[in-house]
Design an enzyme around this catalytic site. Structure first.
Site, PDB file in Angstrom:
ATOM      1  N   ASP A   8      -4.931  -6.791  11.133  1.00 12.24           N
ATOM      2  CA  ASP A   8      -6.027  -6.364  12.005  1.00 12.24           C
ATOM      3  C   ASP A   8      -5.558  -6.303  13.458  1.00 12.24           C
ATOM      4  O   ASP A   8      -5.915  -5.389  14.210  1.00 12.24           O
ATOM      5  CB  ASP A   8      -7.211  -7.337  11.904  1.00 12.24           C
ATOM      6  CG  ASP A   8      -7.797  -7.402  10.504  1.00 12.24           C
ATOM      7  OD1 ASP A   8      -7.558  -6.475   9.713  1.00 12.24           O
ATOM      8  OD2 ASP A   8      -8.507  -8.380  10.212  1.00 12.24           O
ATOM      9  N   GLU A  47       0.825  -1.209   0.000  1.00 15.89           N
ATOM     10  CA  GLU A  47       0.000   0.000   0.000  1.00 15.89           C
ATOM     11  C   GLU A  47       0.857   1.257   0.000  1.00 15.89           C
ATOM     12  O   GLU A  47       0.512   2.255  -0.644  1.00 15.89           O
ATOM     13  CB  GLU A  47      -0.937  -0.021   1.213  1.00 15.89           C
ATOM     14  CG  GLU A  47      -2.024  -1.081   1.109  1.00 15.89           C
ATOM     15  CD  GLU A  47      -2.560  -1.546   2.449  1.00 15.89           C
ATOM     16  OE1 GLU A  47      -3.517  -2.342   2.450  1.00 15.89           O
ATOM     17  OE2 GLU A  47      -2.015  -1.134   3.490  1.00 15.89           O
TER      18      GLU A  47
END
Length: 328
Positions: free
Chosen positions: A275, A207
């Site tokens: 997460d 990303e």
């Protein structure tokens, strides 16, 4: 603050998680033969397992670490949505802050598993952004939640499934800044610029490369630092944390910059590790803990999760025990 005191302090914290929730569905069994119809394995199904995924997995990690959590998202008016609500309730997380839409399916990722091995995955989902009226209703709902709960931190968990639209992001980042609530972002490429003004921005390497349109050499800490400087300059955020898979994570902000090496364990499945990391980093922000120390704990937490099969949240007890063993 000792590690024990830090974990005890989590019970007094409330974190709001906003983002794309999903169900992870595991169809489990064994493969003993190849199909005579096509050269594909035949799975003899032994059972199904359903777990919370996406932003809901972030929420379960925060809950497991001992804090109070509010899960805000949009789900479908379908069986999967009902199952997702039930799983949240089973985890002690309210489902009342989920908006139900008859025009969107609940995201479900189904995996065919032969023992520990994944054979195939198929997804049921939409990636269309929220319709205008639903978007406005969601923003109003979030403002109400923040006013009522006064969370100690807000997590934006983006999976590009349409819940975190630019309008939702910009309005909520702005509102959080006005109320001096720290915000932690786990982004996808599509909406990176909308997160301007967040407190903590946590892209993974892929990303970060997409955001900067460059290829980063993970062996060069100087290049990673330069990438963090560029991101922080553009987003005006306080901390940038780039996760680097087996190398660990690079933490940048407030005149600090360092590579935090990964905590090495046998890797079974990396699903859900990101997460767990954002959950721990958000709790560090909420508790006003030094970010380097928080990142150390996040690395340990990610290592524990990677040693498990499938998407599994962490518990405060196992992280505390592991951290004490390493740091003693």
């Amino acid at each position: 603050m000792t590690i024990q005191k830090l974990f005890r302090s989590f019970k007094d914290l409330t974190v709001l998680v906003i983002g794309d929730v999903m169900l992870d569905h595991y169809i489990e069994g064994k493969v003993h033969r190849v199909s005579p119809e096509a050269p594909v394995p035949v799975l003899a199904v032994e059972g199904d397992r359903w777990v919370l995924g996406g932003a809901a997995n972030v929420a379960t990690n925060i809950k497991g670490l001992g804090a109070n959590v509010i899960m805000a998202s949009v789900i479908g008016d379908d069986d999967a949505g009902q199952k997702l609500k039930g799983l949240l309730i089973d985890m002690g997380i309210s489902s009342s802050d989920l908006i139900v839409s008859g025009r969107r399916p609940t995201t479900v990722k189904s995996r065919l598993m032969s023992g520990p091995h994944q054979i195939c995955r198929f997804d049921r989902e939409t990636t269309e952004p929220l319709q205008a009226h639903l978007e406005l209703g969601f923003i109003n709902k979030l403002v109400e939640i923040i006013d009522d709960a006064q969370p100690d931190a807000i997590v934006f968990q983006d999976y590009n499934k349409g819940v975190l639209t630019p309008m939702v992001i910009v309005n909520m980042i702005d509102y959080a800044r006005k109320l001096k609530i720290p915000t932690a972002v786990d982004p996808k490429k599509a909406h990176i610029s909308a997160f301007k003004g967040c407190t903590l921005f946590k892209p993974n390497l892929r990303e970060a490369e997409a955001a900067l349109e460059v290829e980063l050499n993970t062996d060069s800490e100087e290049k990673i630092k330069e990438a963090c400087e560029i991101i922080t300059g553009e987003l005006e955020n306080t901390y940038t944390v780039i996760t680097l898979s087996e190398r660990g994570m690079y933490v940048y902000g407030l005149d600090q910059a360092a590579l935090i090496p990964a905590y090495t364990r046998s890797v079974s499945d990396v699903s859900g590790a990101g997460d767990t990391v954002i959950a721990m980093l958000a709790l560090g922000l909420a508790a006003n803990v030094d970010m380097m120390a928080t990142a150390e704990l996040a690395n340990i937490a990610a290592g524990i999760v990677c040693a498990k099969s499938g998407v599994c949240p962490i518990s405060g007890e196992e992280l505390l025990a592991e951290a004490q063993e390493i740091m003693d």
